[in-house]
Design a protein around this motif. Structure first.
Motif, PDB file in Angstrom:
ATOM      1  N   GLN A  20       0.595  -1.212   0.174  1.00  0.00           N
ATOM      2  CA  GLN A  20       0.045  -0.065   0.050  1.00  0.00           C
ATOM      3  C   GLN A  20       0.948   1.335   0.076  1.00  0.00           C
ATOM      4  OE1 GLN A  20      -2.637  -1.840   3.262  1.00  0.00           O
ATOM      5  NE2 GLN A  20      -3.963  -0.598   2.249  1.00  0.00           N
ATOM      6  N   HIS A 121       1.824  -9.316   4.906  1.00  0.00           N
ATOM      7  CA  HIS A 121       0.477  -8.474   4.718  1.00  0.00           C
ATOM      8  C   HIS A 121      -0.076  -8.614   3.245  1.00  0.00           C
ATOM      9  CE1 HIS A 121      -1.791  -4.660   6.736  1.00  0.00           C
ATOM     10  NE2 HIS A 121      -2.371  -4.949   5.600  1.00  0.00           N
ATOM     11  N   TRP A 122      -0.476  -9.762   2.993  1.00  0.00           N
ATOM     12  CA  TRP A 122      -1.230 -10.308   1.681  1.00  0.00           C
ATOM     13  C   TRP A 122      -0.500 -10.424   0.486  1.00  0.00           C
ATOM     14  CZ3 TRP A 122      -5.971  -6.559   2.682  1.00  0.00           C
ATOM     15  CH2 TRP A 122      -6.415  -6.688   3.893  1.00  0.00           C
ATOM     16  N   ASN A 166      -1.261 -10.855   8.912  1.00  0.00           N
ATOM     17  CA  ASN A 166      -2.052  -9.659   9.091  1.00  0.00           C
ATOM     18  C   ASN A 166      -3.421  -9.973   8.487  1.00  0.00           C
ATOM     19  OD1 ASN A 166      -2.794  -6.611   9.447  1.00  0.00           O
ATOM     20  ND2 ASN A 166      -3.429  -7.009   7.234  1.00  0.00           N
ATOM     21  N   GLU A 167      -4.513 -10.155   9.486  1.00  0.00           N
ATOM     22  CA  GLU A 167      -5.795 -10.198   8.919  1.00  0.00           C
ATOM     23  C   GLU A 167      -6.145 -11.476   8.179  1.00  0.00           C
ATOM     24  OE1 GLU A 167      -7.631  -6.679   7.312  1.00  0.00           O
ATOM     25  OE2 GLU A 167      -7.687  -5.496   9.353  1.00  0.00           O
ATOM     26  N   ASN A 296      -7.077  -5.433  14.766  1.00  0.00           N
ATOM     27  CA  ASN A 296      -7.132  -4.293  13.725  1.00  0.00           C
ATOM     28  C   ASN A 296      -8.700  -3.877  13.966  1.00  0.00           C
ATOM     29  OD1 ASN A 296      -4.609  -4.811  13.011  1.00  0.00           O
ATOM     30  ND2 ASN A 296      -5.200  -5.480  11.110  1.00  0.00           N
ATOM     31  N   TYR A 298     -11.939  -1.662  13.486  1.00  0.00           N
ATOM     32  CA  TYR A 298     -12.685  -0.569  12.701  1.00  0.00           C
ATOM     33  C   TYR A 298     -14.113  -0.401  13.122  1.00  0.00           C
ATOM     34  CZ  TYR A 298      -8.281  -0.542   9.689  1.00  0.00           C
ATOM     35  OH  TYR A 298      -7.100  -0.302   9.404  1.00  0.00           O
ATOM     36  N   TRP A 349     -18.906   1.789   7.006  1.00  0.00           N
ATOM     37  CA  TRP A 349     -18.126   1.307   8.007  1.00  0.00           C
ATOM     38  C   TRP A 349     -18.753   1.989   9.375  1.00  0.00           C
ATOM     39  CZ3 TRP A 349     -12.435  -0.766   7.725  1.00  0.00           C
ATOM     40  CH2 TRP A 349     -12.079  -1.346   6.363  1.00  0.00           C
ATOM     41  N   GLU A 375      -4.077  -1.782  14.256  1.00  0.00           N
ATOM     42  CA  GLU A 375      -4.719  -0.893  13.368  1.00  0.00           C
ATOM     43  C   GLU A 375      -6.137  -0.154  13.993  1.00  0.00           C
ATOM     44  OE1 GLU A 375      -5.614  -2.232   9.363  1.00  0.00           O
ATOM     45  OE2 GLU A 375      -3.784  -3.085   9.347  1.00  0.00           O
ATOM     46  N   TRP A 422      -4.044   3.421  11.657  1.00  0.00           N
ATOM     47  CA  TRP A 422      -4.045   3.173  10.458  1.00  0.00           C
ATOM     48  C   TRP A 422      -4.502   4.458   9.622  1.00  0.00           C
ATOM     49  CZ3 TRP A 422      -1.794  -0.662   7.864  1.00  0.00           C
ATOM     50  CH2 TRP A 422      -2.178  -0.845   6.390  1.00  0.00           C
ATOM     51  N   SER A 429      -5.823   2.264  -0.900  1.00  0.00           N
ATOM     52  CA  SER A 429      -6.489   1.410  -0.275  1.00  0.00           C
ATOM     53  C   SER A 429      -6.977   0.343  -1.349  1.00  0.00           C
ATOM     54  CB  SER A 429      -7.924   2.111   0.064  1.00  0.00           C
ATOM     55  OG  SER A 429      -8.908   1.310   0.461  1.00  0.00           O
ATOM     56  N   TRP A 430      -6.431  -0.891  -0.843  1.00  0.00           N
ATOM     57  CA  TRP A 430      -6.420  -2.142  -1.758  1.00  0.00           C
ATOM     58  C   TRP A 430      -7.665  -1.927  -2.922  1.00  0.00           C
ATOM     59  CZ3 TRP A 430      -2.503  -5.429  -0.898  1.00  0.00           C
ATOM     60  CH2 TRP A 430      -2.011  -5.202   0.605  1.00  0.00           C
ATOM     61  N   ASN A 432     -10.276   0.321  -2.913  1.00  0.00           N
ATOM     62  CA  ASN A 432     -10.865   1.706  -3.232  1.00  0.00           C
ATOM     63  C   ASN A 432      -9.901   2.964  -3.705  1.00  0.00           C
ATOM     64  OD1 ASN A 432     -13.264   0.729  -1.613  1.00  0.00           O
ATOM     65  ND2 ASN A 432     -11.516   0.455  -0.055  1.00  0.00           N
ATOM     66  N   LYS A 436      -9.758   6.957  -0.629  1.00  0.00           N
ATOM     67  CA  LYS A 436     -10.112   6.760   0.732  1.00  0.00           C
ATOM     68  C   LYS A 436      -8.601   6.886   1.528  1.00  0.00           C
ATOM     69  CE  LYS A 436     -12.240   2.903   3.298  1.00  0.00           C
ATOM     70  NZ  LYS A 436     -12.762   1.646   3.437  1.00  0.00           N
ATOM     71  N   TYR A 438      -6.392   7.458   4.896  1.00  0.00           N
ATOM     72  CA  TYR A 438      -6.496   7.241   6.147  1.00  0.00           C
ATOM     73  C   TYR A 438      -5.293   7.879   7.127  1.00  0.00           C
ATOM     74  CZ  TYR A 438      -9.240   2.822   5.664  1.00  0.00           C
ATOM     75  OH  TYR A 438     -10.166   1.948   5.407  1.00  0.00           O
TER      76      TYR A 438
HETATM   77  C1  GCO Z   1      -8.480  -0.395   2.737  1.00  0.00           C
HETATM   78  C2  GCO Z   1      -8.381  -1.032   4.105  1.00  0.00           C
HETATM   79  C3  GCO Z   1      -7.014  -1.505   4.485  1.00  0.00           C
HETATM   80  C4  GCO Z   1      -6.801  -2.249   5.689  1.00  0.00           C
HETATM   81  C5  GCO Z   1      -5.266  -2.837   5.893  1.00  0.00           C
HETATM   82  C6  GCO Z   1      -5.736  -4.186   6.572  1.00  0.00           C
HETATM   83  O1  GCO Z   1      -9.033   0.519   2.776  1.00  0.00           O
HETATM   84  O2  GCO Z   1      -8.028  -0.935   1.947  1.00  0.00           O
HETATM   85  O3  GCO Z   1      -8.962  -0.418   5.138  1.00  0.00           O
HETATM   86  O4  GCO Z   1      -6.129  -0.410   4.380  1.00  0.00           O
HETATM   87  O5  GCO Z   1      -7.268  -1.494   6.795  1.00  0.00           O
HETATM   88  O6  GCO Z   1      -4.699  -3.271   4.914  1.00  0.00           O
HETATM   89  O7  GCO Z   1      -4.651  -4.644   7.455  1.00  0.00           O
END
Ligand code: GCO
Length: 475
Positions: A20, A121-122, A166-167, A296, A298, A349, A375, A422, A429-430, A432, A436, A438
């Motif tokens: 990211q 982290h993915w 992560n997650e 994490n 939210y 959210w 997060e 975060w 944002s993966w 978005n 978006k 943060y």
């Molecule tokens: C987004 C998400 C991410 C996640 C994070 C998870 O908008 O893409 O909110 O940013 O919060 O990557 O670990």
């Protein structure tokens, strides 16, 4: 009720993830990850945005760390891109990749910022996805352990806080149930199989860390969404319990106890979705003892009984327009409904600081484990004024209410080691894109990916600076 103070060594932090922020997707020998490929499939991300350049943290990390130093940050959580270390997932170490993280970590230490390193982290190496289906094969356990061990050896004594996965709940659900993340599959049986393998890999790496007598602590980061019932109708209360079991305890119980929750396991067996537990698995899962649970946080989820009317997995809001997400749930069990008592972000959210306190209390009484908030934050549209200012008072309100909730949870008896917002800078944002935001630090990057990437401090940056100075005393 009397409010406790934050511990003296409380880790006020902020977080990011390699894909990211880094960019430099083909530099210095980096291999291709599943995300590098996925974003190139038409229709997968908002306006086809990708992390090729992201916010160029790979080249600007010194500038970013200087901002952290000025703000007074105590810890910075970042992730290592597996493909920089092993371009094909395993084999020979790519020294240039390792060097980058040495430089980053040294720069943090030089500036009195505790590095917190996320192993995964993915961004799985695409080579492992192609070779054996990535997380669908037990072969990944060895490769992930080898990768983790390489980092343990390299950063022993420098990095004291490690996040394993992560997650896991998010990357497996979105990857194998909603087809929204790579590898874009929609199959509950495969999703639970993948989770079982990820649990085994997580346990192996945690054991390895302890066997190697690594100085420091390790734990997974779980995306915890505490579940509520819509009301006191016993049917709805049971629905909320089912949701908590299937959506939360299913992961946390395995991390903490090595055991699947019974009702959830039975439900999966009945559906034919339960993962196969081989000889030795149970012992392995039970033997791994994380030093902390990363959370994490939210939002919360409100539930009611779901008759067999076919509400399925729902649809995420990736548009940034309120009200575009769709109901999700499990027919015959529960469905998620709007909570009338809380507000929502533009991405639907639910904003619920009290839920963080509730979640921390649940974790504390169920597991008696220290928690690291890895997060928490607000993704919103931000506006840069003519004077290059960003008045994100909505973010300050969001974050300060959550800091207060943590303080209350500490007063209740929770052990909280630190709090990472975060995110540090704005980032990709993966799904978005770049709209978006943060961060504490605004990055000039637009949805067409042709911003200048200049950094500007938001009002929330100064607010957090003060919180850190006062060790949260006025929150
Ligand atoms: C987004 C998400 C991410 C996640 C994070 C998870 O908008 O893409 O909110 O940013 O919060 O990557 O670990």
């Amino acid at each position: 009720k009397k409010l406790a103070s934050f511990p003296k060594d409380f880790l006020w932090g902020s977080a990011s993830a390699a894909y990211q922020v880094e960019g430099a997707w083909q530099e210095d020998g980096k291999g291709v990850s599943v995300w590098d490929e996925f974003v190139r499939i038409p229709g997968k991300t908002f306006k086809a945005t990708n992390g090729d350049m992201a916010v160029d943290h790979y080249h600007r990390y010194k500038e970013d760390i200087a901002l952290m130093k000025e703000q007074g940050l105590k810890t910075y959580r970042f992730s290592v891109a597996w493909t920089r270390i092993f371009p094909n997932g395993r084999g020979e170490v790519n020294q240039k990749g390792l060097e980058f993280y040495h430089d980053l970590i040294d720069e943090l230490i030089k500036n009195d910022i505790e590095p917190m390193l996320t192993l995964y982290h993915w961004d799985l190496p695409q080579a492992l996805q192609d070779e054996y289906g990535g997380w669908e094969s037990r072969k990944i356990i060895d490769d992930f352990t080898n990768y983790a061990t390489t980092l343990f050896e390299a950063f022993r004594g420098k990095v004291h806080y490690w996040v394993s996965l992560n997650e896991q709940n998010v990357f497996t659900s979105l990857g194998y149930m909603l087809a929204a993340h790579p590898p874009g599959v929609q199959d509950p049986k495969r999703m639970y199989a993948v989770n079982h393998i990820a649990f085994l890999a997580n346990a192996t790496v945690i054991n390895k860390f302890h066997e190697m007598n690594m100085p420091g602590k390790i734990g997974p980061s779980f995306a915890y969404t505490p579940n509520y019932s819509i009301d006191s109708n016993p049917k709805n209360v049971l629905a909320a319990e089912d949701a908590e079991d299937l959506m939360a305890n299913y992961w946390m119980d395995v991390y903490m106890w090595g055991k699947y929750p019974i009702a959830a396991r039975n439900y999966l067996l009945e559906q034919g979705w339960a993962p196969e537990i081989e000889e030795g698995d149970q012992e392995l899962l039970e033997s791994a003892k994380p030093d902390f649970l990363g959370i994490n946080y939210y939002q919360t989820a409100t539930n009611m009984f779901n008759p067999l009317d076919g509400v399925g997995m729902g649809k995420m809001n990736t548009t940034g327009k309120k009200g575009t997400s769709e109901e999700s749930g499990i027919p015959g069990m529960y469905k998620k409904v709007d909570n009338p008592f809380v507000n929502r972000t533009n991405w639907d959210w639910e904003i619920d600081p009290e839920g963080l306190r509730i979640g921390l209390r649940r974790i504390t009484s169920r597991y008696r484990i220290p928690v690291m908030i890895t997060e928490n934050g607000l993704g919103e549209y931000d506006k840069l004024t003519e004077n290059n200012e960003i008045h994100d008072e909505y973010r300050i309100e969001y974050l300060s209410n959550h800091v207060h909730a943590i303080r209350e949870a500490i007063s209740d008896g929770a052990t909280v080691l630190g709090y990472c917002t975060w995110s540090y800078t704005d980032l990709l944002s993966w799904l978005n894109g770049y709209q978006k935001r943060y961060g504490f630090v605004y990055v000039d990057q637009d949805e067409n990916q042709d911003g200048s990437l200049a950094r500007y401090k938001k009002d929330s940056y100064y607010w957090y600076q003060k919180v850190i100075q006062e060790n949260g005393e006025n929150s």
